[in-house]
Write a protein that holds these residues in place. Structure first.
Motif, PDB file in Angstrom:
ATOM      1  N   GLU A 457      35.040  32.657  94.240  1.00  0.00           N
ATOM      2  CA  GLU A 457      35.996  32.226  93.220  1.00  0.00           C
ATOM      3  C   GLU A 457      35.516  32.609  91.825  1.00  0.00           C
ATOM      4  OE1 GLU A 457      39.170  29.056  94.215  1.00  0.00           O
ATOM      5  OE2 GLU A 457      37.254  28.037  93.929  1.00  0.00           O
ATOM      6  N   GLY A 458      35.964  31.819  90.829  1.00  0.00           N
ATOM      7  CA  GLY A 458      35.657  32.065  89.440  1.00  0.00           C
ATOM      8  C   GLY A 458      36.914  32.362  88.657  1.00  0.00           C
ATOM      9  N   ASP A 459      37.097  31.689  87.523  1.00  0.00           N
ATOM     10  CA  ASP A 459      38.253  31.986  86.679  1.00  0.00           C
ATOM     11  C   ASP A 459      38.025  31.402  85.290  1.00  0.00           C
ATOM     12  OD1 ASP A 459      40.383  29.607  86.014  1.00  0.00           O
ATOM     13  OD2 ASP A 459      39.173  29.113  87.766  1.00  0.00           O
ATOM     14  N   GLY A 460      38.756  31.944  84.328  1.00  0.00           N
ATOM     15  CA  GLY A 460      38.624  31.486  82.944  1.00  0.00           C
ATOM     16  C   GLY A 460      39.879  30.860  82.400  1.00  0.00           C
ATOM     17  N   ASN A 461      40.727  30.317  83.305  1.00  0.00           N
ATOM     18  CA  ASN A 461      41.997  29.760  82.844  1.00  0.00           C
ATOM     19  C   ASN A 461      42.379  28.442  83.496  1.00  0.00           C
ATOM     20  OD1 ASN A 461      43.180  32.102  81.122  1.00  0.00           O
ATOM     21  ND2 ASN A 461      42.489  33.099  82.997  1.00  0.00           N
ATOM     22  N   TYR A 462      41.755  28.093  84.619  1.00  0.00           N
ATOM     23  CA  TYR A 462      42.153  26.870  85.317  1.00  0.00           C
ATOM     24  C   TYR A 462      40.962  25.958  85.581  1.00  0.00           C
ATOM     25  CZ  TYR A 462      44.474  23.784  88.628  1.00  0.00           C
ATOM     26  OH  TYR A 462      44.991  22.683  89.257  1.00  0.00           O
ATOM     27  N   TRP A 463      40.019  26.416  86.422  1.00  0.00           N
ATOM     28  CA  TRP A 463      38.817  25.623  86.687  1.00  0.00           C
ATOM     29  C   TRP A 463      37.686  25.950  85.721  1.00  0.00           C
ATOM     30  CZ3 TRP A 463      39.620  21.528  89.343  1.00  0.00           C
ATOM     31  CH2 TRP A 463      40.504  21.506  90.420  1.00  0.00           C
ATOM     32  N   TRP A 464      37.735  27.114  85.081  1.00  0.00           N
ATOM     33  CA  TRP A 464      36.703  27.554  84.138  1.00  0.00           C
ATOM     34  C   TRP A 464      35.321  27.546  84.795  1.00  0.00           C
ATOM     35  CZ3 TRP A 464      41.044  24.961  82.483  1.00  0.00           C
ATOM     36  CH2 TRP A 464      41.806  25.608  81.512  1.00  0.00           C
ATOM     37  N   GLU A 465      35.232  28.176  85.966  1.00  0.00           N
ATOM     38  CA  GLU A 465      33.969  28.272  86.693  1.00  0.00           C
ATOM     39  C   GLU A 465      33.509  29.722  86.733  1.00  0.00           C
ATOM     40  OE1 GLU A 465      34.498  26.384  90.482  1.00  0.00           O
ATOM     41  OE2 GLU A 465      34.713  24.381  89.604  1.00  0.00           O
ATOM     42  N   GLN A 466      32.330  29.952  86.193  1.00  0.00           N
ATOM     43  CA  GLN A 466      31.768  31.305  86.157  1.00  0.00           C
ATOM     44  C   GLN A 466      31.283  31.715  87.536  1.00  0.00           C
ATOM     45  OE1 GLN A 466      27.792  31.668  84.966  1.00  0.00           O
ATOM     46  NE2 GLN A 466      28.085  33.489  83.701  1.00  0.00           N
ATOM     47  N   SER A 467      31.605  32.937  87.921  1.00  0.00           N
ATOM     48  CA  SER A 467      31.176  33.446  89.220  1.00  0.00           C
ATOM     49  C   SER A 467      30.864  34.932  89.065  1.00  0.00           C
ATOM     50  CB  SER A 467      32.271  33.192  90.261  1.00  0.00           C
ATOM     51  OG  SER A 467      31.873  33.614  91.543  1.00  0.00           O
TER      52      SER A 467
END
Length: 571
Positions: A457-467
């Protein structure tokens, strides 16, 4: 000369006194008055932990048998814990700035009552916790048996010890002392298979509760077109919030948890943030007492960790969320304040109050639309305004083009990850969510997961979790009948779920190798990829089709890849 001679005589005595507490063992049983163990051992535990810290003891030994712990006289601390809910928490084992300690459970069964967190470790080094089990007298979630299904609703029968009633027309759960246990969702579980029901959906209540009435036979009637299921199955009412993880680790170095059975807690099993060198060995999460659910959230979760993460011969069964999630954190740019200074903020309330930016560290600057890292800068100063906003000054000017809602994340060190010999089944959602850029090895495990067994995963718009993984080996595992649950929990056994609005030119995940695994599946979807550069599914993997579940989707391809480079699937 006499002065020096006297000093020479005294020196060994001084040194002996300095080392008097080295290797000291503290026995919790020495602090327990008669009857404490079966009523409330909290005062005794606080006294024993105080002695551990004062004497710098190397071991704390628990008394064995059952030990009851209540929140009434526990330490109180307001905590921001990543991916859990902030609150003023009561804590049983509070370890703060303690080094070189082993807590030997001696087979003790820790039985907690109420809203209390079993273990909290902060700024600790070289800690081992072993040989104990954890459970609660009343679970944070609630379970009932579906006794009737009709057009427009269901009837549910609850065990007497759940103390169910109706307040203002809404279903309410309490314990024997009147404490209310709020719930936020419902999910049906198959009573025979002891897992989420086939293709069952979460019913989200968003804290509003559920309208209910009591029937003459003692069951409760829930109305609504989404209230459905199978007679005899279990309906689980999930805890509204994640207030009380079992093990919280913050800024720790070298923590081992082994031979621990975690039957229940009100949050994640292990949540570690800004910590390094963590090993879980024979850490077993599973339900007790005939319950369907073990713990109310992820079995394990690691945020901005480093060094190594090892999970060896562990069991993760029937928890209410994933087996693990390993990732960094993205903070969003709110504004550029000066050529070398910006304001960043949290958007996900589960990250409020969590700090990870430190002077001297490197931050990557990332476009939230395509997750492209376009610059790196070194942090000079950090000024936290509150739990949401932080001002960051850098040693160099910021690049041109920094925009609001771009994101920043730590880019110094990522953990090496080993997950080996673990069993994962019966839980809601997914198996392993992998987001470390360090080397990752997943081997000799068993997966029977309602969603994706392994998700990148990873995203910068919903969970904001770096992957954005860089080096992953998946080998010698058994994947059995995955994706039997809700389809949104994964699009294949091994899947990418990153939220990337502009996919075409992004290659967020890299270098994943899948070799010598066995896939026994009713669902043909084995691998689903996008935005990946470097993926190989070797010919020695075995795919065996089963008829154990009904497949109800249209996609029949084993392998799907879009916006990818250097992907090798079997012919």
């Amino acid at each position: 000369m006499k002065i020096f001679k006297s000093f020479a005589i005294c020196l060994p005595l001084i040194c002996a006194a300095c080392g008097a507490n080295e290797g000291k063992t503290v026995y919790l049983g020495d602090y327990l008055a008669e009857g404490d163990a079966l009523t409330d051992a909290m005062p005794a535990l606080r006294a024993a932990l105080a002695e551990v810290k004062t004497s710098k003891a190397s071991k704390l030994v628990l008394p064995g048998g059952e030990l009851r712990l209540r929140p009434d006289k526990a330490i109180e601390k307001y905590q921001f814990i990543s991916n859990n809910d902030e609150s003023l928490k009561r804590i049983a084992f509070q370890l703060d700035s303690i080094d070189d300690l082993t807590i030997d459970g001696n087979g003790t069964h820790l039985l907690f009552t109420g809203f209390i967190s079993p273990f909290n470790l902060e700024n600790c080094t070289n800690i081992t916790i072993e040989n104990l089990s954890i459970d609660f007298t009343r679970t944070f979630h609630s379970e009932g048996t579906i006794s009737n299904v009709f057009d427009g609703g269901i009837d549910i029968m609850f065990p007497e010890d759940y103390r169910v009633d109706i307040q203002n027309g809404l279903l309410r759960f309490r314990d024997s002392e009147g404490t209310v246990y709020p719930y936020g969702n419902m999910l049906e579980f198959d009573v025979a298979k002891r897992e989420p029901a086939h293709y069952a959906h979460d019913i989200w209540l968003w804290g509003s509760g559920v309208q209910a009435s009591k029937n003459d036979d003692g069951s409760y009637r829930l109305l609504g077109s989404d209230k459905t299921g199978t007679v005899g199955n279990i309906m689980v009412f999930g805890a509204l919030a994640r207030y009380n993880p079992a093990f919280t680790l913050a800024d720790c170095d070298g923590v081992t948890i082994k031979d621990v059975h975690l039957y229940h807690c009100g949050g994640m099993g292990v949540i570690a943030q800004r910590s390094r060198d963590i090993e879980l060995n024979r850490f077993n999460v599973e339900p007790s007492g005939g319950r369907m659910i073990s713990i109310t959230a992820d079995a394990t979760h690691f945020v901005n960790c480093a060094g190594y993460i090892r999970m060896i011969d562990c069991t993760f069964k029937n928890q209410k969320d994933d087996a693990t999630n390993i990732h960094g954190l993205y903070m969003a740019v709110d504004s550029v304040l000066a050529p070398d200074r910006m304001m960043v903020r949290w958007h996900n309330s589960g990250q409020f109050g969590v700090d990870f930016i430190r002077p001297g560290m490197t931050l990557e600057l990332v476009d939230n639309e395509n997750l492209d890292t376009y610059a790196r800068r070194t942090v000079k100063n950090v000024n936290r305004l509150n739990k949401i906003f932080t001002e960051v000054t850098f040693t160099e000017p910021l690049p041109a083009g920094v925009k609001k809602r771009h994101v920043v994340a730590a880019d110094d060190e990522y953990p090496e990850v080993l997950v080996k010999g673990c069993h994962m089944s019966g839980n809601r959602a997914r198996g392993l969510l992998l987001g470390s850029r360090g080397p990752i090895v997943i081997e000799d495990n068993y997966f029977h997961i309602p969603g994706a067994a392994i998700l990148f995963e990873g995203d910068g718009n919903y969970w904001w979790e770096q992957s954005g993984v860089r080096d992953v080996t998946i080998r010698n595992n058994v994947f059995e009948n995955g994706n039997y649950g809700y389809s949104n929990w994964g699009k294949a056994c091994i899947s990418v779920g990153s939220g990337i609005p502009q996919k075409e030119n992004c290659r967020y995940h890299r270098n994943i190798r899948v070799e010598n695994n066995t896939f026994r599946v009713f669902d043909p979807r084995i691998v689903y990829l996008y935005c990946v550069d470097g993926f190989e599914f070797t010919p020695d993997n075995k795919i065996e089709m089963t008829d154990d579940y009904t497949y109800g989707l249209e996609e029949n391809r084993n392998f799907v890849a879009t916006c990818c480079d250097n992907v090798k699937f079997p012919d």
